[in-house]
Write a protein that holds these residues in place. Structure first.
Motif, PDB file in Angstrom:
ATOM      1  N   ARG A 202       2.554  -0.956 -11.546  1.00 28.64           N
ATOM      2  CA  ARG A 202       1.002  -1.793 -11.196  1.00 28.64           C
ATOM      3  C   ARG A 202       0.570  -2.854 -11.406  1.00 28.64           C
ATOM      4  NH1 ARG A 202      -1.024   3.511 -12.879  1.00 28.64           N
ATOM      5  NH2 ARG A 202      -1.252   5.431 -11.574  1.00 28.64           N
ATOM      6  N   THR A 203       0.951  -3.390 -12.628  1.00 31.04           N
ATOM      7  CA  THR A 203       0.790  -4.686 -12.370  1.00 31.04           C
ATOM      8  C   THR A 203       1.358  -5.607 -11.626  1.00 31.04           C
ATOM      9  OG1 THR A 203       0.117  -3.813 -14.856  1.00 31.04           O
ATOM     10  CG2 THR A 203       0.528  -6.505 -14.249  1.00 31.04           C
ATOM     11  N   ARG A 204       2.736  -5.079 -11.668  1.00 31.71           N
ATOM     12  CA  ARG A 204       3.643  -5.805 -10.636  1.00 31.71           C
ATOM     13  C   ARG A 204       3.211  -5.676  -9.002  1.00 31.71           C
ATOM     14  NH1 ARG A 204       9.784  -4.200 -11.419  1.00 31.71           N
ATOM     15  NH2 ARG A 204       9.757  -6.076  -9.234  1.00 31.71           N
ATOM     16  N   LEU A 205       2.911  -4.516  -8.771  1.00 30.83           N
ATOM     17  CA  LEU A 205       1.603  -5.121  -7.581  1.00 30.83           C
ATOM     18  C   LEU A 205       1.001  -5.379  -7.320  1.00 30.83           C
ATOM     19  CD1 LEU A 205       2.424  -0.774  -6.808  1.00 30.83           C
ATOM     20  CD2 LEU A 205       3.673  -3.011  -5.441  1.00 30.83           C
ATOM     21  N   ASP A 206      -0.413  -5.489  -8.660  1.00 30.85           N
ATOM     22  CA  ASP A 206      -1.785  -6.885  -8.839  1.00 30.85           C
ATOM     23  C   ASP A 206      -0.526  -7.832  -8.450  1.00 30.85           C
ATOM     24  OD1 ASP A 206      -2.672  -4.303  -8.741  1.00 30.85           O
ATOM     25  OD2 ASP A 206      -2.834  -3.990 -10.770  1.00 30.85           O
TER      26      ASP A 206
ATOM     27  N   GLY B 256       1.275  -1.356  -0.171  1.00 32.04           N
ATOM     28  CA  GLY B 256      -0.307  -0.136   0.306  1.00 32.04           C
ATOM     29  C   GLY B 256       1.102   1.668  -0.030  1.00 32.04           C
ATOM     30  N   HIS B 257       2.123   1.240   0.864  1.00 28.92           N
ATOM     31  CA  HIS B 257       3.443   3.108   0.424  1.00 28.92           C
ATOM     32  C   HIS B 257       3.214   2.720  -0.702  1.00 28.92           C
ATOM     33  CE1 HIS B 257       5.723   5.193   2.146  1.00 28.92           C
ATOM     34  NE2 HIS B 257       6.910   4.339   2.047  1.00 28.92           N
ATOM     35  N   ILE B 258       4.077   2.010  -1.221  1.00 27.06           N
ATOM     36  CA  ILE B 258       4.235   1.720  -2.742  1.00 27.06           C
ATOM     37  C   ILE B 258       3.814   2.108  -3.760  1.00 27.06           C
ATOM     38  CG2 ILE B 258       5.605   0.228  -4.546  1.00 27.06           C
ATOM     39  CD1 ILE B 258       7.177  -0.583  -2.649  1.00 27.06           C
ATOM     40  N   ARG B 259       2.325   1.203  -3.356  1.00 25.52           N
ATOM     41  CA  ARG B 259       0.935   2.063  -4.313  1.00 25.52           C
ATOM     42  C   ARG B 259       0.647   3.512  -3.828  1.00 25.52           C
ATOM     43  NH1 ARG B 259      -2.234  -1.237  -6.805  1.00 25.52           N
ATOM     44  NH2 ARG B 259      -1.708  -2.793  -5.718  1.00 25.52           N
TER      45      ARG B 259
ATOM     46  N   ALA C 173       6.346  10.125 -10.401  1.00 21.90           N
ATOM     47  CA  ALA C 173       7.888   9.675 -10.599  1.00 21.90           C
ATOM     48  C   ALA C 173       8.053   9.601 -12.495  1.00 21.90           C
ATOM     49  CB  ALA C 173       8.033   8.169 -10.485  1.00 21.90           C
ATOM     50  N   VAL C 174       9.050   9.244 -13.616  1.00 25.06           N
ATOM     51  CA  VAL C 174       8.868   9.550 -14.931  1.00 25.06           C
ATOM     52  C   VAL C 174       8.360   8.154 -15.017  1.00 25.06           C
ATOM     53  CG1 VAL C 174       9.001  10.413 -16.755  1.00 25.06           C
ATOM     54  CG2 VAL C 174       9.082  11.833 -14.879  1.00 25.06           C
ATOM     55  N   GLY C 175       8.168   7.405 -15.179  1.00 24.63           N
ATOM     56  CA  GLY C 175       8.501   5.857 -16.569  1.00 24.63           C
ATOM     57  C   GLY C 175       6.832   5.167 -16.347  1.00 24.63           C
ATOM     58  N   ASP C 176       7.021   4.073 -16.742  1.00 26.08           N
ATOM     59  CA  ASP C 176       5.641   3.315 -16.934  1.00 26.08           C
ATOM     60  C   ASP C 176       5.301   2.735 -15.734  1.00 26.08           C
ATOM     61  OD1 ASP C 176       4.449   1.199 -17.824  1.00 26.08           O
ATOM     62  OD2 ASP C 176       5.715   0.459 -18.886  1.00 26.08           O
ATOM     63  N   LEU C 177       4.536   3.437 -15.709  1.00 28.25           N
ATOM     64  CA  LEU C 177       3.732   3.495 -13.717  1.00 28.25           C
ATOM     65  C   LEU C 177       2.894   2.012 -13.838  1.00 28.25           C
ATOM     66  CD1 LEU C 177       2.768   7.313 -12.938  1.00 28.25           C
ATOM     67  CD2 LEU C 177       4.856   5.135 -12.293  1.00 28.25           C
ATOM     68  N   GLU C 178       1.901   2.207 -14.827  1.00 27.20           N
ATOM     69  CA  GLU C 178       1.106   1.364 -15.831  1.00 27.20           C
ATOM     70  C   GLU C 178       1.968  -0.200 -14.700  1.00 27.20           C
ATOM     71  OE1 GLU C 178      -2.425  -0.719 -16.060  1.00 27.20           O
ATOM     72  OE2 GLU C 178      -1.846   1.459 -15.408  1.00 27.20           O
ATOM     73  N   ALA C 179       3.548  -0.238 -15.752  1.00 31.67           N
ATOM     74  CA  ALA C 179       3.702  -2.037 -15.287  1.00 31.67           C
ATOM     75  C   ALA C 179       3.937  -2.324 -13.612  1.00 31.67           C
ATOM     76  CB  ALA C 179       4.966  -1.637 -15.878  1.00 31.67           C
TER      77      ALA C 179
END
Length: 409
Positions: free
Chosen positions: A93-97, A74-77, A85-91
């Motif tokens: 989120r996918t790793r967090l999921d 939750g802290h990282i999410r 931050a600048v980068g592939d944030l969706e990636a």
């Protein structure tokens, strides 16, 4: 203005990150060039990548609790969703999921493992209770007492169940131990009472034997000593601290009388010498019975020898101990063979030995499976630890199997 595939900086110094929902403001930058602004927020992205990687490793390789893992996720999410931050944030989120799914999966695995361990502990404690309740009715006071103490140690090494179940099983277990202790205490109290009665009887016999020791009525007194000896044997054993002293006094009084009689009837020495030869011959015949191979035949043979022995009169006093000792040695050997036969055919002892062997075999098989599983999972330290435990259980099993062989398999 500066940009890269995941973000850009406009002319006002505002930094944007590109997402599936469009551009999102990351922050503003006024301290340097647009390239430096992008590099700064890209480093923040790399930092998030590193954090997620470390968390993934902790979830995979440590005992991190599901609660702590969810808090860290939750802290990282929050940082990812804040678009700082600048980068592939969706990636990310996918790793967090996926990490959330992994944590939930491990939570279920641990829940199932705890349930399995609880079931195993329950079964183990139920088995301990069942054995304790069987032992509660045993008259093998020393063996059963030692086994009950061992069961207590085993119980202490098992995990606790839910409070209600654990308390119920412990109540049965404790009740069985108390019942055994109560019966054992009553048995030894009765035994003490019997030995006290024997002590009083033998003290009276000793007093009469000592009073007769100076008699010169050889025939009547010798007959009375034989009666006293029969009464002595029928009285049973007194307490250990009294038995030897009473016997020495009793035997000493007889020795005084028979020594005096021997001095008066010196002419009987020759007869006693012949008696000694006969008894030595019978002792030699009795010794041929050993070693005992056929218990029934040995008892019959010794009974025959003993009947002839009893028909023979006295032997010289200085030779009596030696020749009688030879006969007693044969008698003890036959008694020991009888005890060994009883132990070998005792169904209760056999059942206990077989039950223990079965439990140890199951434990060895289970540990061997756990070792193989740990090796397959690459968990070398756990496998080594389990293997050491397996060696100890295997040694106990080997010893139990050897003991079971003594019961004829």
């Amino acid at each position: 203005m500066s940009s890269d595939p995941w973000g850009r900086v406009d002319e006002t110094g505002t930094v944007y990150v590109r997402t599936a929902d469009g551009e999102q403001v990351v922050g503003s930058w006024a301290a340097g060039s647009p390239e430096e602004a992008l590099a700064y927020f890209e480093r923040k992205y790399e930092g998030l990548v590193v954090e997620i990687g470390l968390l993934e490793k902790r979830v995979q390789t440590t005992d991190l609790s599901a609660k702590d893992a969810q808090t860290a996720i939750g802290h990282i999410r929050e940082q990812v969703d804040a678009h700082h931050a600048v980068g592939d944030l969706e990636a990310l989120r996918t790793r967090l999921d996926k990490l959330v799914e992994k944590v939930e999966s491990r939570r279920e695995e641990r829940k199932a493992q705890r349930a399995k361990q609880s079931d195993e502990a329950r079964k183990a404690k139920e088995d301990l209770v069942a054995e304790a309740e069987q032992l509660a009715a045993s008259d093998q006071w020393r063996v059963a007492g030692e086994r009950l103490r061992a069961l207590v140690d085993t119980w202490k090494g098992l995990p606790r169940l839910d409070r209600k179940s654990d308390d119920e099983l412990w109540h049965r277990f404790s009740h069985a131990r108390s019942a055994f202790s109560k019966r054992r205490k009553a048995h030894f109290a009765q035994l003490d009472s019997q030995r006290e009665d024997a002590r009083r009887v033998k003290e009276r016999l000793v007093a009469e034997a000592e009073a007769l020791s100076g008699s010169t009525d050889w025939g009547a007194t010798a007959a009375r000593y034989r009666e006293l000896m029969a009464d002595w044997k029928a009285a049973g054993r007194a307490q250990r601290e009294h038995e030897d002293d009473l016997w020495n006094r009793f035997r000493g009084a007889q020795d005084v009388f028979f020594a005096a009689r021997s001095s008066v009837f010196a002419e009987r020495d020759a007869e006693q010498g012949e008696n000694l030869k006969l008894k030595e011959s019978l002792a030699e015949e009795a010794e041929q019975i050993l070693p005992v191979r056929d218990l029934k035949a040995a008892r019959a043979a010794f009974r025959s020898v003993n009947e002839r022995w009893e028909a023979i009169g006295h032997v010289p006093r200085d030779a009596r101990g030696k020749v009688e000792g030879r006969m007693h040695a044969v008698e003890r050997a036959i008694q020991e063979a009888e005890e060994a036969e009883w132990r070998r055919t005792n169904p209760e002892a056999r059942a206990r030995a077989a039950g223990l062997t079965g439990q140890l075999q199951a434990a060895v098989d289970k540990l061997r499976g756990q070792v193989e599983q740990a090796r397959a999972q690459g968990n070398t330290s756990r496998a080594d630890k389990l293997e050491r435990e397996l060696e100890g259980r295997q040694a106990l099993l080997d010893q139990a199997l050897k003991g079971l062989e003594e019961f004829g398999g």
